[in-house]
Scaffold this motif. Structure first.
Motif, PDB file in Angstrom:
ATOM      1  N   LEU A 165       3.014 176.395  50.536  1.00 53.81           N
ATOM      2  CA  LEU A 165       1.785 177.164  50.345  1.00 53.81           C
ATOM      3  C   LEU A 165       1.287 177.086  48.911  1.00 53.81           C
ATOM      4  O   LEU A 165       2.074 176.970  47.975  1.00 53.81           O
ATOM      5  CB  LEU A 165       2.024 178.629  50.718  1.00 53.81           C
ATOM      6  CG  LEU A 165       2.282 178.952  52.197  1.00 53.81           C
ATOM      7  CD1 LEU A 165       2.750 180.386  52.351  1.00 53.81           C
ATOM      8  CD2 LEU A 165       1.029 178.711  53.024  1.00 53.81           C
ATOM      9  N   SER A 166      -0.022 177.156  48.753  1.00 51.18           N
ATOM     10  CA  SER A 166      -0.625 177.201  47.416  1.00 51.18           C
ATOM     11  C   SER A 166      -2.087 177.588  47.544  1.00 51.18           C
ATOM     12  O   SER A 166      -2.650 177.610  48.647  1.00 51.18           O
ATOM     13  CB  SER A 166      -0.521 175.829  46.723  1.00 51.18           C
ATOM     14  OG  SER A 166      -1.422 174.913  47.309  1.00 51.18           O
ATOM     15  N   THR A 167      -2.700 177.874  46.427  1.00 58.29           N
ATOM     16  CA  THR A 167      -4.140 178.108  46.414  1.00 58.29           C
ATOM     17  C   THR A 167      -4.841 176.802  46.765  1.00 58.29           C
ATOM     18  O   THR A 167      -4.457 175.746  46.270  1.00 58.29           O
ATOM     19  CB  THR A 167      -4.601 178.583  45.025  1.00 58.29           C
ATOM     20  OG1 THR A 167      -3.876 179.772  44.684  1.00 58.29           O
ATOM     21  CG2 THR A 167      -6.098 178.862  45.013  1.00 58.29           C
ATOM     22  N   PRO A 168      -5.855 176.843  47.615  1.00 61.48           N
ATOM     23  CA  PRO A 168      -6.540 175.596  47.995  1.00 61.48           C
ATOM     24  C   PRO A 168      -7.070 174.835  46.788  1.00 61.48           C
ATOM     25  O   PRO A 168      -7.558 175.445  45.828  1.00 61.48           O
ATOM     26  CB  PRO A 168      -7.700 176.093  48.873  1.00 61.48           C
ATOM     27  CG  PRO A 168      -7.230 177.408  49.409  1.00 61.48           C
ATOM     28  CD  PRO A 168      -6.405 178.013  48.315  1.00 61.48           C
ATOM     29  N   PRO A 169      -6.966 173.514  46.785  1.00 61.69           N
ATOM     30  CA  PRO A 169      -7.525 172.710  45.682  1.00 61.69           C
ATOM     31  C   PRO A 169      -9.040 172.915  45.577  1.00 61.69           C
ATOM     32  O   PRO A 169      -9.681 173.411  46.506  1.00 61.69           O
ATOM     33  CB  PRO A 169      -7.187 171.267  46.101  1.00 61.69           C
ATOM     34  CG  PRO A 169      -6.056 171.404  47.070  1.00 61.69           C
ATOM     35  CD  PRO A 169      -6.293 172.684  47.791  1.00 61.69           C
ATOM     36  N   SER A 170      -9.598 172.492  44.476  1.00 64.41           N
ATOM     37  CA  SER A 170     -11.030 172.649  44.249  1.00 64.41           C
ATOM     38  C   SER A 170     -11.844 171.688  45.110  1.00 64.41           C
ATOM     39  O   SER A 170     -11.472 170.527  45.292  1.00 64.41           O
ATOM     40  CB  SER A 170     -11.366 172.408  42.777  1.00 64.41           C
ATOM     41  OG  SER A 170     -12.762 172.399  42.573  1.00 64.41           O
ATOM     42  N   LEU A 171     -12.952 172.175  45.619  1.00 72.24           N
ATOM     43  CA  LEU A 171     -13.866 171.358  46.404  1.00 72.24           C
ATOM     44  C   LEU A 171     -14.922 170.686  45.518  1.00 72.24           C
ATOM     45  O   LEU A 171     -15.697 169.854  45.985  1.00 72.24           O
ATOM     46  CB  LEU A 171     -14.558 172.227  47.465  1.00 72.24           C
ATOM     47  CG  LEU A 171     -15.489 171.551  48.468  1.00 72.24           C
ATOM     48  CD1 LEU A 171     -14.720 170.572  49.353  1.00 72.24           C
ATOM     49  CD2 LEU A 171     -16.205 172.587  49.336  1.00 72.24           C
ATOM     50  N   ALA A 172     -14.913 171.032  44.240  1.00 73.45           N
ATOM     51  CA  ALA A 172     -15.957 170.564  43.316  1.00 73.45           C
ATOM     52  C   ALA A 172     -16.181 169.052  43.320  1.00 73.45           C
ATOM     53  O   ALA A 172     -17.326 168.599  43.255  1.00 73.45           O
ATOM     54  CB  ALA A 172     -15.642 171.046  41.899  1.00 73.45           C
ATOM     55  N   PRO A 173     -15.117 168.208  43.392  1.00 72.17           N
ATOM     56  CA  PRO A 173     -15.343 166.750  43.341  1.00 72.17           C
ATOM     57  C   PRO A 173     -16.216 166.205  44.473  1.00 72.17           C
ATOM     58  O   PRO A 173     -16.835 165.155  44.318  1.00 72.17           O
ATOM     59  CB  PRO A 173     -13.928 166.173  43.416  1.00 72.17           C
ATOM     60  CG  PRO A 173     -13.057 167.250  42.856  1.00 72.17           C
ATOM     61  CD  PRO A 173     -13.669 168.527  43.340  1.00 72.17           C
ATOM     62  N   THR A 174     -16.270 166.898  45.620  1.00 76.24           N
ATOM     63  CA  THR A 174     -17.034 166.373  46.755  1.00 76.24           C
ATOM     64  C   THR A 174     -18.222 167.251  47.149  1.00 76.24           C
ATOM     65  O   THR A 174     -19.086 166.814  47.907  1.00 76.24           O
ATOM     66  CB  THR A 174     -16.135 166.214  48.000  1.00 76.24           C
ATOM     67  OG1 THR A 174     -15.557 167.491  48.330  1.00 76.24           O
ATOM     68  CG2 THR A 174     -15.032 165.208  47.737  1.00 76.24           C
ATOM     69  N   TRP A 175     -18.288 168.473  46.638  1.00 72.21           N
ATOM     70  CA  TRP A 175     -19.348 169.393  47.044  1.00 72.21           C
ATOM     71  C   TRP A 175     -20.722 168.867  46.617  1.00 72.21           C
ATOM     72  O   TRP A 175     -20.970 168.633  45.446  1.00 72.21           O
ATOM     73  CB  TRP A 175     -19.110 170.777  46.455  1.00 72.21           C
ATOM     74  CG  TRP A 175     -20.260 171.735  46.614  1.00 72.21           C
ATOM     75  CD1 TRP A 175     -21.041 172.240  45.636  1.00 72.21           C
ATOM     76  CD2 TRP A 175     -20.745 172.294  47.836  1.00 72.21           C
ATOM     77  NE1 TRP A 175     -21.990 173.082  46.155  1.00 72.21           N
ATOM     78  CE2 TRP A 175     -21.844 173.129  47.514  1.00 72.21           C
ATOM     79  CE3 TRP A 175     -20.374 172.147  49.185  1.00 72.21           C
ATOM     80  CZ2 TRP A 175     -22.566 173.830  48.483  1.00 72.21           C
ATOM     81  CZ3 TRP A 175     -21.095 172.854  50.150  1.00 72.21           C
ATOM     82  CH2 TRP A 175     -22.163 173.677  49.795  1.00 72.21           C
ATOM     83  N   MET A 176     -21.590 168.620  47.602  1.00 74.16           N
ATOM     84  CA  MET A 176     -22.959 168.139  47.382  1.00 74.16           C
ATOM     85  C   MET A 176     -22.983 166.875  46.513  1.00 74.16           C
ATOM     86  O   MET A 176     -23.898 166.662  45.718  1.00 74.16           O
ATOM     87  CB  MET A 176     -23.810 169.238  46.731  1.00 74.16           C
ATOM     88  CG  MET A 176     -24.006 170.465  47.593  1.00 74.16           C
ATOM     89  SD  MET A 176     -24.871 170.116  49.166  1.00 74.16           S
ATOM     90  CE  MET A 176     -26.532 169.779  48.555  1.00 74.16           C
ATOM     91  N   ALA A 177     -21.966 166.034  46.678  1.00 74.77           N
ATOM     92  CA  ALA A 177     -21.861 164.806  45.867  1.00 74.77           C
ATOM     93  C   ALA A 177     -22.576 163.630  46.506  1.00 74.77           C
ATOM     94  O   ALA A 177     -22.621 162.540  45.934  1.00 74.77           O
ATOM     95  CB  ALA A 177     -20.387 164.452  45.649  1.00 74.77           C
ATOM     96  N   MET A 178     -23.154 163.821  47.662  1.00 73.26           N
ATOM     97  CA  MET A 178     -23.797 162.718  48.385  1.00 73.26           C
ATOM     98  C   MET A 178     -25.000 162.173  47.621  1.00 73.26           C
ATOM     99  O   MET A 178     -25.758 162.915  47.007  1.00 73.26           O
ATOM    100  CB  MET A 178     -24.240 163.208  49.766  1.00 73.26           C
ATOM    101  CG  MET A 178     -25.127 164.420  49.721  1.00 73.26           C
ATOM    102  SD  MET A 178     -25.344 165.155  51.324  1.00 73.26           S
ATOM    103  CE  MET A 178     -26.420 166.536  50.908  1.00 73.26           C
ATOM    104  N   ASP A 179     -25.138 160.855  47.678  1.00 77.94           N
ATOM    105  CA  ASP A 179     -26.247 160.164  47.030  1.00 77.94           C
ATOM    106  C   ASP A 179     -27.214 159.702  48.116  1.00 77.94           C
ATOM    107  O   ASP A 179     -27.071 158.619  48.679  1.00 77.94           O
ATOM    108  CB  ASP A 179     -25.724 158.969  46.229  1.00 77.94           C
ATOM    109  CG  ASP A 179     -26.843 158.143  45.615  1.00 77.94           C
ATOM    110  OD1 ASP A 179     -27.980 158.650  45.516  1.00 77.94           O
ATOM    111  OD2 ASP A 179     -26.583 156.985  45.231  1.00 77.94           O
ATOM    112  N   VAL A 180     -28.207 160.536  48.411  1.00 75.87           N
ATOM    113  CA  VAL A 180     -29.156 160.237  49.478  1.00 75.87           C
ATOM    114  C   VAL A 180     -30.109 159.116  49.064  1.00 75.87           C
ATOM    115  O   VAL A 180     -30.470 158.256  49.871  1.00 75.87           O
ATOM    116  CB  VAL A 180     -29.942 161.500  49.872  1.00 75.87           C
ATOM    117  CG1 VAL A 180     -30.988 161.175  50.939  1.00 75.87           C
ATOM    118  CG2 VAL A 180     -28.994 162.579  50.383  1.00 75.87           C
TER     119      VAL A 180
END
Length: 448
Positions: free
Chosen positions: A236-251
């Motif tokens: 168990l641990s605190t969930p890793p950060s989502l920052a690297p993929t959050w809204m990272a899409m290049d439309v």
């Protein structure tokens, strides 16, 4: 009413007792109970929980942070399940699609050389297109206009492609300057453990063992730990950060002629896979009316397509309905409470990041190979006695792994179909959409 309350204690499903759950999911109407739905949700989750380990490993090969991919997988799956349960009231679990994730990493990023952000942009655009088709009559027109043989071939081809990925990841097949590929060294532990994982899944599944894929992945991981190949990092641990993929899409990067086939590949494979899965689950869950219509099918398709859009935002390949949902239906799941239960369990899974990080690639490779075998079963539905149907189907399925591209396999299959039908005088079997798609695919090969 008073006499009912004084009877022996039983699980009454009236609105008085189940409150908002009854009003929201219509449990009594579907002949189910809260307990049954919760058990069905747990069953579905266990049968599809392998995606928590498999998808981050595949995404990491595309250059995406493993921890972020793990959290994104859990969040996207949870959102999809909650949307399916609360909006469509269907007992279907959703998660990033197997095969589509391999296409994302090994073709769009690996072979075509696009950044993973651009690949996410393609996922987003295909999801938006899927939503648009779902909201219009174009969806039915497109679904009906694509030949049945090509639909089944696409599923089988993705399975073959996934199988090659699994065999390559495990080291069971390796590159060869003389023959392109050859058998890898079976003296190494990784190929052997991957093979053991595959065989164990197949044997347990044959005996209908609950959670066969998950059990086999864990068993092989423990074997690797015993051999000193896996290191314990906690549970168990605190969930890793989502920052690297959050809204990272290049439309913006998707608006490139060479990306047209990629978007179409995501769209077609996702759309036909979803339609087949939902229709199959609907039959098993008793969601088909007496007149043959499926309850809330439109809502289920909308929930599925919207989930892909949300999935691209958090950083995963197309989110799709899982055929493993049939396991939950077999356990009695009939309403969206089953899907909501699956979604809640995916949220809880985010706190098991260390455990997910321990799962070696050869363990998930065994699962990939097994899932590939299951997907190949769709070839049985092809009309083998009609060459103008079977040959394009074979081209579609075979060329996906050989070109290492789902998009190229689909394009070559469609072109072959139109050419054979036209060459044999069977013009009536070529729909307008097929002519248009064939022209687009030819232009892609000619000018790109």
């Amino acid at each position: 009413m008073e006499s009912r309350k004084s009877e022996a204690p039983t699980l009454d499903l009236s609105p008085t007792h189940t409150g908002w759950l009854e009003r929201l999911f219509k449990l009594r109407l579907h002949g189910t109970t809260v307990k049954t739905e919760l058990i069905a949700g747990l069953t579905t989750f266990i049968t599809m929980a392998y995606i928590i380990f498999v998808n981050p490993n595949i995404m990491a090969d595309a250059g995406i942070d493993h921890g972020a991919a793990f959290v994104a997988t859990c969040i996207a799956a949870a959102l999809g399940c909650l949307l399916m349960g609360l909006y469509a009231n269907w007992p279907v679990g959703l998660a990033p699609g197997m095969g589509l994730n391999a296409f994302f990493t090994y073709t769009v990023v690996g072979t075509m050389g696009y950044h993973w952000e651009t690949a996410l942009g393609a996922v987003f655009i295909s999801g938006v297109l899927f939503m648009g088709l779902t909201l219009s009559r174009v969806r039915e027109w497109l679904l009906n206009s694509i030949p049945v043989s090509l639909r089944h071939a696409m599923g089988a081809g993705v399975g073959l492609f996934l199988g090659v990925i699994g065999l390559k990841t495990a080291g069971i097949i390796v590159d060869s300057p003389a023959t392109l590929i050859k058998l890898g060294s079976l003296h190494e532990p990784a190929p052997l453990l991957a093979a053991v994982c595959f065989l164990l899944i197949a044997i347990l599944s044959y005996h209908r063992v609950f959670g066969a894929i998950l059990i086999s992945i864990i068993a092989v991981t423990l074997a690797g730990w015993g051999l000193g190949l896996v290191h314990y990092n906690g549970i168990l641990s605190t969930p890793p950060s989502l920052a690297p993929t959050w809204m990272a899409m290049d439309v913006k990067g998707v608006f490139n002629v060479s990306m047209i086939s990629v978007v179409f590949a995501f769209l077609f494979v996702h759309m036909f896979d979803t339609a087949g899965t939902l229709m199959g689950v609907a039959q098993r869950a008793g969601l088909v009316n007496a007149d043959g219509k499926i309850d809330n099918l439109s809502r289920a398709l909308k929930a599925d397509s919207a989930s892909s859009v949300f999935g691209a935002m958090v950083g995963v390949p197309p989110v799709t309905s899982y055929v493993e949902s049939a396991a939950g239906v077999a356990a009695g799941g009939r309403t969206g409470l089953t899907a909501v239960t699956v979604g809640v369990l995916f949220v809880a899974a985010m706190f098991f990041a260390p455990l997910a990080g321990m799962i070696p690639a050869y363990a998930t490779a065994g699962a990939l190979i097994y899932v590939a075998m299951l997907m190949m079963a769709s070839m049985a539905h092809i009309h083998w006695d009609e060459a103008t149907d079977s040959i394009p189907a074979i081209v579609t399925a075979i060329m996906m792994p050989l070109t290492f591209s789902v998009a190229d396999g689909i394009a070559l299959g469609f072109i072959t179909y139109v050419a054979l039908k036209a060459g044999t005088g069977k013009y009536r079997e070529i729909s307008l959409s097929l002519w248009v798609l064939c022209a687009i695919f030819i232009a892609k090969f000619v000018f790109l």
